[in-house]
Design an enzyme around this catalytic site. Structure first.
Site, mmCIF file in Angstrom:
data_model
loop_
_atom_site.group_PDB
_atom_site.id
_atom_site.type_symbol
_atom_site.label_atom_id
_atom_site.label_comp_id
_atom_site.label_asym_id
_atom_site.label_seq_id
_atom_site.Cartn_x
_atom_site.Cartn_y
_atom_site.Cartn_z
ATOM 1 N N LYS A 83 -9.009 0.501 3.207
ATOM 2 C CA LYS A 83 -10.459 0.358 2.992
ATOM 3 C C LYS A 83 -11.199 1.589 3.517
ATOM 4 O O LYS A 83 -12.034 2.167 2.815
ATOM 5 C CB LYS A 83 -10.951 -0.914 3.694
ATOM 6 C CG LYS A 83 -12.348 -1.316 3.306
ATOM 7 C CD LYS A 83 -12.839 -2.473 4.165
ATOM 8 C CE LYS A 83 -12.208 -3.790 3.838
ATOM 9 N NZ LYS A 83 -12.900 -4.525 2.797
ATOM 10 N N ARG A 153 -15.386 -4.956 9.468
ATOM 11 C CA ARG A 153 -14.264 -5.452 8.654
ATOM 12 C C ARG A 153 -12.972 -4.776 9.086
ATOM 13 O O ARG A 153 -12.971 -3.627 9.493
ATOM 14 C CB ARG A 153 -14.475 -5.118 7.179
ATOM 15 C CG ARG A 153 -15.585 -5.851 6.498
ATOM 16 C CD ARG A 153 -15.572 -5.446 5.019
ATOM 17 N NE ARG A 153 -16.423 -6.293 4.223
ATOM 18 C CZ ARG A 153 -17.695 -6.033 3.944
ATOM 19 N NH1 ARG A 153 -18.258 -4.938 4.420
ATOM 20 N NH2 ARG A 153 -18.399 -6.847 3.190
ATOM 21 N N GLY A 162 -7.627 -11.534 2.503
ATOM 22 C CA GLY A 162 -7.934 -12.759 3.241
ATOM 23 C C GLY A 162 -7.263 -12.861 4.587
ATOM 24 O O GLY A 162 -7.443 -13.849 5.294
ATOM 25 N N MET A 164 -7.384 -10.682 7.346
ATOM 26 C CA MET A 164 -8.078 -10.251 8.550
ATOM 27 C C MET A 164 -9.532 -10.710 8.478
ATOM 28 O O MET A 164 -10.057 -10.966 7.411
ATOM 29 C CB MET A 164 -8.003 -8.726 8.667
ATOM 30 C CG MET A 164 -6.586 -8.198 8.556
ATOM 31 S SD MET A 164 -5.513 -8.747 9.891
ATOM 32 C CE MET A 164 -6.187 -7.802 11.217
ATOM 33 N N ARG A 409 -10.032 -0.039 -4.436
ATOM 34 C CA ARG A 409 -8.606 0.086 -4.118
ATOM 35 C C ARG A 409 -7.822 -0.125 -5.406
ATOM 36 O O ARG A 409 -8.351 -0.707 -6.367
ATOM 37 C CB ARG A 409 -8.187 -0.941 -3.071
ATOM 38 C CG ARG A 409 -8.401 -2.352 -3.532
ATOM 39 C CD ARG A 409 -8.059 -3.365 -2.475
ATOM 40 N NE ARG A 409 -8.448 -4.688 -2.926
ATOM 41 C CZ ARG A 409 -8.476 -5.766 -2.161
ATOM 42 N NH1 ARG A 409 -8.149 -5.683 -0.897
ATOM 43 N NH2 ARG A 409 -8.825 -6.933 -2.634
ATOM 44 N N HIS A 525 -9.045 -16.774 -3.539
ATOM 45 C CA HIS A 525 -7.901 -16.561 -2.637
ATOM 46 C C HIS A 525 -6.598 -17.015 -3.292
ATOM 47 O O HIS A 525 -5.600 -16.301 -3.308
ATOM 48 C CB HIS A 525 -8.149 -17.336 -1.332
ATOM 49 C CG HIS A 525 -7.014 -17.241 -0.361
ATOM 50 N ND1 HIS A 525 -6.027 -18.196 -0.301
ATOM 51 C CD2 HIS A 525 -6.697 -16.299 0.539
ATOM 52 C CE1 HIS A 525 -5.155 -17.839 0.627
ATOM 53 N NE2 HIS A 525 -5.542 -16.690 1.154
ATOM 54 N N SER A 834 35.019 -0.941 -5.787
ATOM 55 C CA SER A 834 33.754 -1.651 -5.932
ATOM 56 C C SER A 834 33.459 -2.303 -4.584
ATOM 57 O O SER A 834 34.294 -3.037 -4.056
ATOM 58 C CB SER A 834 33.853 -2.703 -7.032
ATOM 59 O OG SER A 834 32.631 -3.389 -7.125
ATOM 60 N N CYS A 901 29.302 -4.653 -6.086
ATOM 61 C CA CYS A 901 29.183 -5.920 -6.806
ATOM 62 C C CYS A 901 28.814 -7.080 -5.887
ATOM 63 O O CYS A 901 28.758 -8.214 -6.316
ATOM 64 C CB CYS A 901 30.458 -6.225 -7.580
ATOM 65 S SG CYS A 901 31.891 -6.407 -6.513
ATOM 66 N N TYR A 921 27.625 3.001 -10.230
ATOM 67 C CA TYR A 921 26.921 1.862 -10.829
ATOM 68 C C TYR A 921 26.646 0.783 -9.787
ATOM 69 O O TYR A 921 27.265 0.759 -8.718
ATOM 70 C CB TYR A 921 27.723 1.277 -12.001
ATOM 71 C CG TYR A 921 29.002 0.577 -11.600
ATOM 72 C CD1 TYR A 921 28.994 -0.767 -11.232
ATOM 73 C CD2 TYR A 921 30.219 1.263 -11.576
ATOM 74 C CE1 TYR A 921 30.162 -1.411 -10.855
ATOM 75 C CE2 TYR A 921 31.393 0.627 -11.206
ATOM 76 C CZ TYR A 921 31.355 -0.717 -10.839
ATOM 77 O OH TYR A 921 32.502 -1.345 -10.458
HETATM 78 C C1 PEP Z 1 31.740 -9.630 -2.153
HETATM 79 O O1 PEP Z 1 32.428 -9.994 -1.212
HETATM 80 O O2 PEP Z 1 30.768 -8.892 -2.032
HETATM 81 C C2 PEP Z 1 32.065 -10.078 -3.509
HETATM 82 C C3 PEP Z 1 31.396 -9.605 -4.535
HETATM 83 O O3 PEP Z 1 33.024 -11.021 -3.644
HETATM 84 P P1 PEP Z 1 32.785 -12.580 -3.367
HETATM 85 O O4 PEP Z 1 31.313 -12.776 -3.200
HETATM 86 O O5 PEP Z 1 33.313 -13.287 -4.539
HETATM 87 O O6 PEP Z 1 33.558 -12.798 -2.130
#
Ligand code: PEP
Ligand code: MG
Length: 950
Positions: A83, A153, A162, A164, A409, A525, A834, A901, A921
């Site tokens: 502000k 303010r 809302g 503060m 803002r 709000h 992975s 993963c 990835y």
């Molecule tokens: C992990 O351990 O991150 C994984 C992807 O395998 P899981 O969750 O199946 O153990």
């Protein structure tokens, strides 16, 4: 017995993962601990320690603005708060801003670091800044005949709507109120302002709740036989002021402060104090705002929107915050002050004729009733939007025909609006494509990816309110924020229904699936907060009659009680009885354009974690570029298969196992055929069996019965075998590749199923299918070597049998610290890594992923961990292991393919880290694929994750 209990507790691994499939709520969990909360409770400021004083003296604590110039600027947001920085910027642009000054966020930090004391020199700076304001306005603070009044303010670096507290009309007392009456020529206005001030100041600064004053006002109106505030005259307000002051004295044992400087001192302390109030703490926790950012205090000359019918107060957006349409949008109230519009107490009028006509309102728009002022407002708003190159949210006041800008803002907006605005601004050449991509909060895409009510579905609409925050939500009605939290905690979806919401309700709003209010506009709000949280919201559904005491609402002839199910559609404003079937969203138009730009700008690929055709198909639709994790054990849970799987597990010898495996093989092959077809040549990573075995063991008598029938083995023998397999800690037990080491025939069957499927689909699609076979829970090079041998043998056999040449990769998950440390030798065997960061987090922190929930929140709240490490990567610990694995793995194999993963593959902050360490990835659940695509692009553009500017 104890053993059994433990095994049971650990059981939900597969369930837990399955439950995580719809996008998680990572942002909500990123809780930052309040900074030294204990300090906030300590009382009475004392002199600061001498050392701190010396260090502090060099700094500037107060920044003035107004009259066409300012000491600050927009770039000084961290120091002046959002502000303050924008008030300075607007002043520098020569816009009509009431003069004032900003006390910096560093004062707030100092205040909490130094036992609630202020830095030396600050008072003198305030004196000088106040004198400057007096000079510009031509009035004096505390002057009997020509008093300067100010607003106080808060204004943090990140906007906290809302959260503060604000005090208006400060400087009024028994003497100056008479000056104000004379000066304005309106005694009624002066005493009305004074009573508002007493109420606000008492509530915010002195801790005497507003209900005390509301009661007095209601009684007075009753005595007089009137129902509206506007029916009260100057004498009424004068009397009410006296009663208010008496109430304060009665509550506090001392009179309401009369000296304006004391009032100002109290208000400043209250703003700093409110930085640590529960509402502010909850908001910060939800939005990941660090407590040590602090708030600034803005002190500004008052302008009055309540000086009769040529005065007004309002808010405006330069574009529609709900749809993103490039149309000026706003609401205003004639003869009103301060927060009346945002508070949602009176339903406001529209600013433009177009908007008024769209909603069929009969009340005059500002464009009609204050034409010249409206045109000036439009000119200023256009200028601000071009200046900031973003949609602006503006607060203004008209005092007797003169326009004043109180705030600007970057406006909060729905995800849909954010995307439309960003794409439109690229077309208007206001911003670049990269800028457009970085402007969208990845997690906010969640709002767009969720289903909306099926237009063909039968639905019983019982009321219509404003479409305040998009998406549909069904749940059980609750009328109280605490109930919302409690019910949601039990796993029940709830819709929080309120007459209107206030900052005290924030925890309940967060817990609810959706919010419905009877009162308030689209800038109330409820609407603003729901949009920020991504919760569907219908506001201002005026037909609702809500009875908190009876826990019931009536709408026409319908009665809805606590616990009854309703659906709200925040995109249309509809309130519907019962649950309504929904349809998947259409991901085209501006969304498609923005995602295309994101795809052009990102380096990392985005894959999905999927094992069913449905999930794989959804993920493809969301833009997944392959499967990064197919958990094969998840394919075994189906009723038609589980008996064969149990047979395999309980088999006493290899021959028994092979008989069971022969039953499973064709089913597995068909699974892989379907996945390869859907992915049509894109990479598919198949993770071999990794179950803590107890997840598959028979549990009921019927389960044992089924296995006994299938195998011809008696139940007593099966039960004995089941007891043999029981483990004290299955997460660290006979799972992952350890199963393959003991029973290589299991992995051999899986490898055969993969290769037979790959050969078949390659022939069918006339393109190569290159499966990536992933061995779980590897700790040593030898484990991987042995398992690779099993896979290679199966490949050779299938190639010989089918006469097809098959390409494939064999790699491993890195989910144990030892694997990360020994990555070099493991990469000599494995062709890809992975990161299984679910297990890697579990094993690095030594925190069981199944048992963490009971204490992790506490860890986060106490600041021991910055966030739940199972939602957002512990980059310091787990991250360092990943970095080691990347470096050492690539030393052995330069072209080693690297991915992630674990659940973190869909978490934007973790994705930034993955970009930084050079992964190829990320892989995440289907609904998070677009989020990951966008986050990966932002990471490629920025590399460092910017701190949240919620
Ligand atoms: C992990 O351990 O991150 C994984 C992807 O395998 P899981 O969750 O199946 O153990
Ligand atoms: Mg794992």
């Amino acid at each position: 017995m104890a053993k059994k209990a433990k095994a049971k507790k650990a059981a939900p691994k597969a369930k837990q993962v399955a439950k995580k499939k719809p996008a998680a709520k990572p942002a909500a969990r990123r809780i930052v601990a309040a900074r030294k909360p204990a300090a906030a409770k300590r009382a009475t400021p004392k002199s600061p320690p001498p050392k701190a004083k010396a260090a502090a003296r060099k700094r500037k604590w107060v920044y003035a603005f107004g009259d066409g110039k300012a000491e600050g600027a927009a770039a000084m947001r961290n120091l002046l708060g959002g502000k303050g920085a924008n008030l300075a910027e607007m002043s520098n642009l020569g816009l009509p801003v009431p003069p004032g000054f900003t006390i910096t966020t560093e004062v707030c930090t100092y205040y909490y670091d130094n036992k609630q004391t202020y830095p030396a020199g600050m008072d003198a700076e305030i004196d000088a800044a106040l004198a400057r304001v007096e000079k510009i306005v031509g009035a004096k603070f505390g002057d009997a005949s020509n008093p300067l009044l100010v607003s106080v303010r808060s204004g943090a670096r990140a906007s906290m709507p809302g959260m503060m507290d604000t005090v208006l009309n400060l400087g009024l007392n028994d003497v100056t109120v008479q000056g104000l009456a004379k000066q304005s020529g309106d005694e009624r206005f002066a005493y009305d302002s004074y009573r508002r001030f007493i109420q606000m100041y008492s509530d915010v600064v002195l801790g005497v709740g507003h209900e005390n004053f509301e009661e007095i006002l209601e009684l007075h109106k009753e005595d007089k036989g009137v129902s509206l505030d506007t029916d009260l005259d100057a004498a009424d307000w004068r009397q009410i002021v006296e009663e208010y002051k008496t109430k304060v004295k009665e509550k506090l044992g001392k009179p309401f402060p009369q000296a304006p400087r004391d009032q100002l001192k109290g208000a400043i302390a209250a703003v700093f104090g409110s930085w640590m109030n529960d509402r502010a703490k909850t908001y910060r926790a939800i939005h990941g705002i660090p407590a040590d950012w602090g708030t600034a205090v803005n002190v500004q000359a008052m302008v009055f929107g309540n000086m009769g019918d040529t005065s007004a107060t309002g808010v405006a957006f330069t574009r529609d915050p709900s749809t993103g349409d490039n149309s000026f949008y706003g609401e205003y109230l004639v003869n009103a002050q301060g927060e009346d519009v945002v508070a949602g107490i009176r339903t406001p009028q529209h600013i433009t004729i177009a908007e008024k006509q769209k909603v069929g309102s009969r009340l005059p728009s500002m464009e009609e009733s204050m034409g010249a002022t409206y045109r000036e407002l439009r000119r200023i708003c256009d200028r601000l939007e071009r200046h900031y190159r973003d949609m602006q949210d503006i607060e203004f006041t008209v005092q007797r025909g003169k326009l004043w800008m109180l705030q600007c803002r970057s406006g909060k907006r729905t995800a849909k609006a954010a995307i439309k605005i960003a794409v439109d601004m690229v077309k208007q050449k206001l911003i670049s494509k990269a800028e457009a991509v970085t402007r969208i909060e990845p997690a906010s895409l969640d709002q767009l990816l969720h289903p909306t009510p099926d237009p063909k579905a039968e639905k019983q609409v019982i009321a219509k309110g404003l479409a305040a925050s998009p998406g549909a939500a069904s749940g059980k009605v609750v009328f109280d924020a605490h109930d919302a939290e409690t019910w949601a905690g039990r796993g029940e979806p709830v819709i929080l229904v309120r007459v209107e919401t206030s900052p005290e309700d924030i925890h309940g709003m967060h817990a609810a699936k959706g919010i419905l209010t009877a009162r308030g506009g689209t800038t109330s709000h409820a609407a603003v907060v729901a949009r920020g949280m991504g919760r569907p919201c219908v506001s201002g559904a005026g037909a609702l009659r809500i009875d908190y005491r009876g826990q019931v609402m009536t709408v026409g002839t319908h009665t809805v009680r606590q616990g009854d199910t309703i659906t709200i559609d925040g995109s249309t404003g509809e309130v519907i009885l019962g649950t309504v079937p929904t349809i998947e969203p259409e991901l085209s138009g501006e969304f498609g354009t923005l995602m295309q730009w994101a795809d052009q700008l990102r380096r990392m690929k985005v894959r999905t974690n999927a094992e069913t055709p449905l999930d794989a198909g959804t993920a493809r639709k969301f833009g997944a570029e392959g499967i990064g994790l197919c958990r094969t054990e998840h394919m075994f849970f189906e009723a038609s298969r589980i008996a064969a799987v149990r047979e395999m597990i309980l088999a006493a010898d290899k021959a028994g196992r092979e008989r069971a495996l022969a039953k499973i093989l064709p089913m597995q092959r068909q699974d892989f055929v379907e996945l390869f077809r859907i992915m049509a040549g894109l990479p598919v990573t198949i993770r071999f069996l990794d179950p803590p075995l107890h997840e598959f063991l028979p549990k009921t008598e019927a389960d044992f019965d089924a296995v006994a029938k299938a195998t011809g083995v008696d139940i007593a023998t099966l039960k004995h075998r089941e007891r043999q397999l029981e483990e004290a800690n299955p997460m660290l037990g006979h799972r992952g590749c350890r199963l393959g080491i003991t029973y290589p025939e299991i992995y051999a069957m899986q490898a055969r199923a993969v290769f037979e499927a790959a050969a078949a689909v390659a022939k069918e699609l006339k393109r190569s299918v290159v499966p990536e076979i992933m061995i779980p829970l590897v700790a040593t090079r030898q484990e991987l070597e042995m398992m690779k041998r099993v896979v290679d043998e199966a490949a050779k056999a299938v190639m010989a049998e089918t006469g097809t040449k098959l390409s494939y990769l064999v790699g491993t998950m890195i989910e144990l610290p030892r694997a990360a440390l020994r990555a070099r030798e493991i990469a000599e065997v494995g062709e890809f890594f992975s990161f299984g960061t679910n297990d890697l987090t579990q094993t690095t922190l030594g925190i069981s992923r199944d048992d963490a929930a009971s204490f992790l929140d506490d860890y986060v709240a106490k600041g021991i961990l910055p966030a739940d490490p199972f939602s957002s990567l512990d980059t310091a610990g787990v991250g360092e292991l990943m970095q080691i694995a990347v470096e050492r793995g690539r030393q052995a194999r330069r072209d080693l393919k690297l991915g992630i993963c674990g659940e973190h593959g869909g978490d934007p902050a973790s994705i930034y880290f993955c970009e930084k360490i050079g992964l190829d990835y990320v892989s995440c659940s289907p609904y998070r694929v677009p989020i990951a695509r966008l986050a990966a692009a932002q990471a490629a553009i920025n590399k460092e994750k910017p701190a949240s500017e919620a």
